[in-house]
Design a protein around this motif. Sequence first.
Motif, PDB file in Angstrom:
ATOM      1  N   ALA A 419      32.634  42.337  42.660  1.00 19.36           N
ATOM      2  CA  ALA A 419      31.713  42.477  41.954  1.00 19.36           C
ATOM      3  C   ALA A 419      31.607  41.208  40.843  1.00 19.36           C
ATOM      4  O   ALA A 419      30.923  40.551  40.656  1.00 19.36           O
ATOM      5  CB  ALA A 419      31.590  43.514  41.083  1.00 19.36           C
ATOM      6  N   ARG A 420      32.916  40.976  40.286  1.00 16.43           N
ATOM      7  CA  ARG A 420      33.354  39.913  39.506  1.00 16.43           C
ATOM      8  C   ARG A 420      33.324  38.339  40.246  1.00 16.43           C
ATOM      9  O   ARG A 420      32.417  37.515  39.541  1.00 16.43           O
ATOM     10  CB  ARG A 420      34.664  39.939  38.752  1.00 16.43           C
ATOM     11  N   GLY A 421      33.366  38.343  41.348  1.00 15.68           N
ATOM     12  CA  GLY A 421      33.093  37.306  42.119  1.00 15.68           C
ATOM     13  C   GLY A 421      31.690  36.922  42.329  1.00 15.68           C
ATOM     14  O   GLY A 421      31.365  35.637  42.434  1.00 15.68           O
ATOM     15  N   GLU A 422      30.996  37.907  42.198  1.00 14.14           N
ATOM     16  CA  GLU A 422      29.366  37.694  42.423  1.00 14.14           C
ATOM     17  C   GLU A 422      28.883  37.684  40.678  1.00 14.14           C
ATOM     18  O   GLU A 422      27.438  37.742  40.666  1.00 14.14           O
ATOM     19  CB  GLU A 422      28.881  38.902  43.083  1.00 14.14           C
ATOM     20  N   SER A 423      29.693  37.570  39.836  1.00 17.69           N
ATOM     21  CA  SER A 423      29.309  37.477  38.365  1.00 17.69           C
ATOM     22  C   SER A 423      28.321  38.837  38.039  1.00 17.69           C
ATOM     23  O   SER A 423      27.623  38.652  37.289  1.00 17.69           O
ATOM     24  CB  SER A 423      28.549  36.317  38.150  1.00 17.69           C
ATOM     25  N   LEU A 424      28.504  39.944  38.630  1.00 14.78           N
ATOM     26  CA  LEU A 424      28.004  41.138  38.133  1.00 14.78           C
ATOM     27  C   LEU A 424      28.968  42.243  37.525  1.00 14.78           C
ATOM     28  O   LEU A 424      29.625  43.065  38.271  1.00 14.78           O
ATOM     29  CB  LEU A 424      27.542  41.793  39.577  1.00 14.78           C
ATOM     30  N   THR A 425      28.938  41.829  36.098  1.00 19.77           N
ATOM     31  CA  THR A 425      30.142  42.613  35.594  1.00 19.77           C
ATOM     32  C   THR A 425      29.673  44.115  35.345  1.00 19.77           C
ATOM     33  O   THR A 425      30.653  44.857  35.157  1.00 19.77           O
ATOM     34  CB  THR A 425      30.369  41.824  34.097  1.00 19.77           C
ATOM     35  N   ALA A 426      28.526  44.419  35.291  1.00 22.13           N
ATOM     36  CA  ALA A 426      28.279  45.830  35.127  1.00 22.13           C
ATOM     37  C   ALA A 426      28.584  46.525  36.263  1.00 22.13           C
ATOM     38  O   ALA A 426      29.176  47.783  36.285  1.00 22.13           O
ATOM     39  CB  ALA A 426      26.755  45.963  34.753  1.00 22.13           C
ATOM     40  N   HIS A 427      28.583  45.922  37.549  1.00 24.57           N
ATOM     41  CA  HIS A 427      28.922  46.470  38.692  1.00 24.57           C
ATOM     42  C   HIS A 427      30.578  46.665  38.581  1.00 24.57           C
ATOM     43  O   HIS A 427      31.165  48.094  39.161  1.00 24.57           O
ATOM     44  CB  HIS A 427      28.755  45.532  39.983  1.00 24.57           C
ATOM     45  N   ALA A 428      31.213  45.809  38.386  1.00 24.49           N
ATOM     46  CA  ALA A 428      32.678  45.686  38.225  1.00 24.49           C
ATOM     47  C   ALA A 428      33.300  46.688  37.188  1.00 24.49           C
ATOM     48  O   ALA A 428      34.104  47.557  37.364  1.00 24.49           O
ATOM     49  CB  ALA A 428      33.123  44.433  37.535  1.00 24.49           C
ATOM     50  N   ARG A 429      32.599  46.836  35.997  1.00 24.76           N
ATOM     51  CA  ARG A 429      32.978  47.795  34.993  1.00 24.76           C
ATOM     52  C   ARG A 429      32.748  49.321  35.259  1.00 24.76           C
ATOM     53  O   ARG A 429      33.486  50.237  34.940  1.00 24.76           O
ATOM     54  CB  ARG A 429      32.334  47.557  33.863  1.00 24.76           C
ATOM     55  N   SER A 430      31.578  49.561  35.878  1.00 28.83           N
ATOM     56  CA  SER A 430      31.169  50.827  36.541  1.00 28.83           C
ATOM     57  C   SER A 430      32.457  51.286  37.414  1.00 28.83           C
ATOM     58  O   SER A 430      32.819  52.536  37.584  1.00 28.83           O
ATOM     59  CB  SER A 430      30.068  50.698  37.402  1.00 28.83           C
ATOM     60  N   ALA A 431      32.941  50.329  38.499  1.00 25.21           N
ATOM     61  CA  ALA A 431      33.872  50.717  39.191  1.00 25.21           C
ATOM     62  C   ALA A 431      35.249  50.779  38.437  1.00 25.21           C
ATOM     63  O   ALA A 431      36.047  52.005  38.699  1.00 25.21           O
ATOM     64  CB  ALA A 431      34.217  49.689  40.246  1.00 25.21           C
ATOM     65  N   GLU A 432      35.522  50.185  37.678  1.00 28.54           N
ATOM     66  CA  GLU A 432      36.714  50.173  36.678  1.00 28.54           C
ATOM     67  C   GLU A 432      36.813  51.413  35.785  1.00 28.54           C
ATOM     68  O   GLU A 432      37.922  51.832  35.730  1.00 28.54           O
ATOM     69  CB  GLU A 432      36.945  49.000  35.962  1.00 28.54           C
ATOM     70  N   ASN A 433      35.571  51.771  35.463  1.00 27.30           N
ATOM     71  CA  ASN A 433      35.585  53.152  34.711  1.00 27.30           C
ATOM     72  C   ASN A 433      36.510  54.254  35.440  1.00 27.30           C
ATOM     73  O   ASN A 433      36.913  55.232  34.669  1.00 27.30           O
ATOM     74  CB  ASN A 433      34.299  53.622  34.406  1.00 27.30           C
ATOM     75  N   ARG A 434      36.519  54.276  36.608  1.00 29.01           N
ATOM     76  CA  ARG A 434      36.876  55.223  37.353  1.00 29.01           C
ATOM     77  C   ARG A 434      38.481  55.098  37.842  1.00 29.01           C
ATOM     78  O   ARG A 434      38.962  55.914  38.595  1.00 29.01           O
ATOM     79  CB  ARG A 434      36.104  55.537  38.573  1.00 29.01           C
ATOM     80  N   MET A 435      38.959  54.072  37.406  1.00 28.76           N
ATOM     81  CA  MET A 435      40.111  53.529  37.782  1.00 28.76           C
ATOM     82  C   MET A 435      41.176  54.174  36.563  1.00 28.76           C
ATOM     83  O   MET A 435      40.800  54.090  35.437  1.00 28.76           O
ATOM     84  CB  MET A 435      40.523  51.966  37.957  1.00 28.76           C
TER      85      MET A 435
END
Length: 440
Positions: A419-435
């Motif tokens: 997601a960060r490679g696609e510059s979609l930080t909300a995508h990345a943070r949504s996934a990271e919240n569950r980590m």
Amino acid sequence: MNNKLRGPALLSSRDDDFDARLDALLAWESVSDKGVQQRVDDIIAAVRSRGDAAVLEMTHRFDRLEVSSMTELTLDAKRLAEAYKNISEQQREALATAAQRIREYHERQKPESWSYTEADGTMLGQKVTPLDRVGVYVPGGKAAYPSSVLMNVIPARVAGVAEVVMVVPTPDGVVNELVLAAAHVAGIDCVFTIGGAQAIAALAYGTESVLRVDKIVGPGNIYVATAKRAVFGQVGIDMIAGPSEILVISDGGTDPDWLAMDLFSQAEHDEDAQSILITWDSAHRDAVAASIEKLLPTMEREAIIEASLSGRGALILVSSEEEAIALTNRIAPEHLELSVEHPAAMAEQVRHAGAIFMGRYTAEVLGDYCAGPNHVLPTSGTARFASPLGVYDFQKRSSLIQCSPEGAAVLGQTASVLARGESLTAHARSAENRMPKSNS
């Protein structure tokens, strides 16, 4: 034989102009002209804006029926049962036999939902769900096909569709009792005696009397096909079907009279139907040509068959069995008869065909009515990527994903990087919240 007037073109793959002549024979454009398209667009717009009133108006205009309400164009289950009772015992038995065979074949197509659980507890799978409501278009008037009712309705019922709505035009009020009887056998509860583009629009958008469906299936004329294309996306459709086709590969061992009649069986549908024979036996090709000339005058639909064979038919001589198979895959026919000594081995080499009829005793017409497999097949070369109508056409699949805490951590890391490679930080943070949160 005067093949220009009485029968199919005689072609040889050795001819210098063979490819060009074959391409010309195969050419078929199912897209309607601008005039038809405009009329269909106008009809759809009218039905969308005025509902039942527009349907009634067009039924009067096109089918010459003067009615004041949709109730007069509705046949209930009692009327369908009455039609079944009124046909002959022989017809009832034929419908019952065909329906049973079609149902048993399609029962074997039913896909099941499935899932699996990974080592960390993450579950992945697929859920299969039937469509809620399906509309079946059945041609009316001179082109009345009870077999189409069975082939379109039974797979939907097997798939688990709760509601199947049938529409069939009845020009001048002429109702085909066998079609209604087939609807009874197939399990239809309600039939609207409407047709054309207005029926497709009513099914796609709904009116005061016709409930909107999720998918529309069934054959029709150019106005029906054009309307189906226009409403695709609003609803699903089965396909845009072209004229009926048959291709026969023969090794020379089958009675030429049988093969002539097999070619006739599709040619009699209409003048645009296509019948082709391929063989590597020149004497056999000549014998089939002679049988066509001999038998054509005995046919009730002689003029239609002659026009079809003369316009789009061919008897093709090739150099070998291998060339016959290669040519078949190029044509990708709707119906393919392998009238040869070892059909199973040849069928293994066929990549593109809607239905394959194997052996000298397997006439294509058996598939039209009662063999069991569906007779709604891809035409005009679309067998390269399309399949026969089946249970799967009346179901949809939903993916199932359930992550365990451990699985969310592992997948989250991968998703975050991508997601960060696609510059979609909300995508990345949504996934990271569950980590798991780092202690550092």
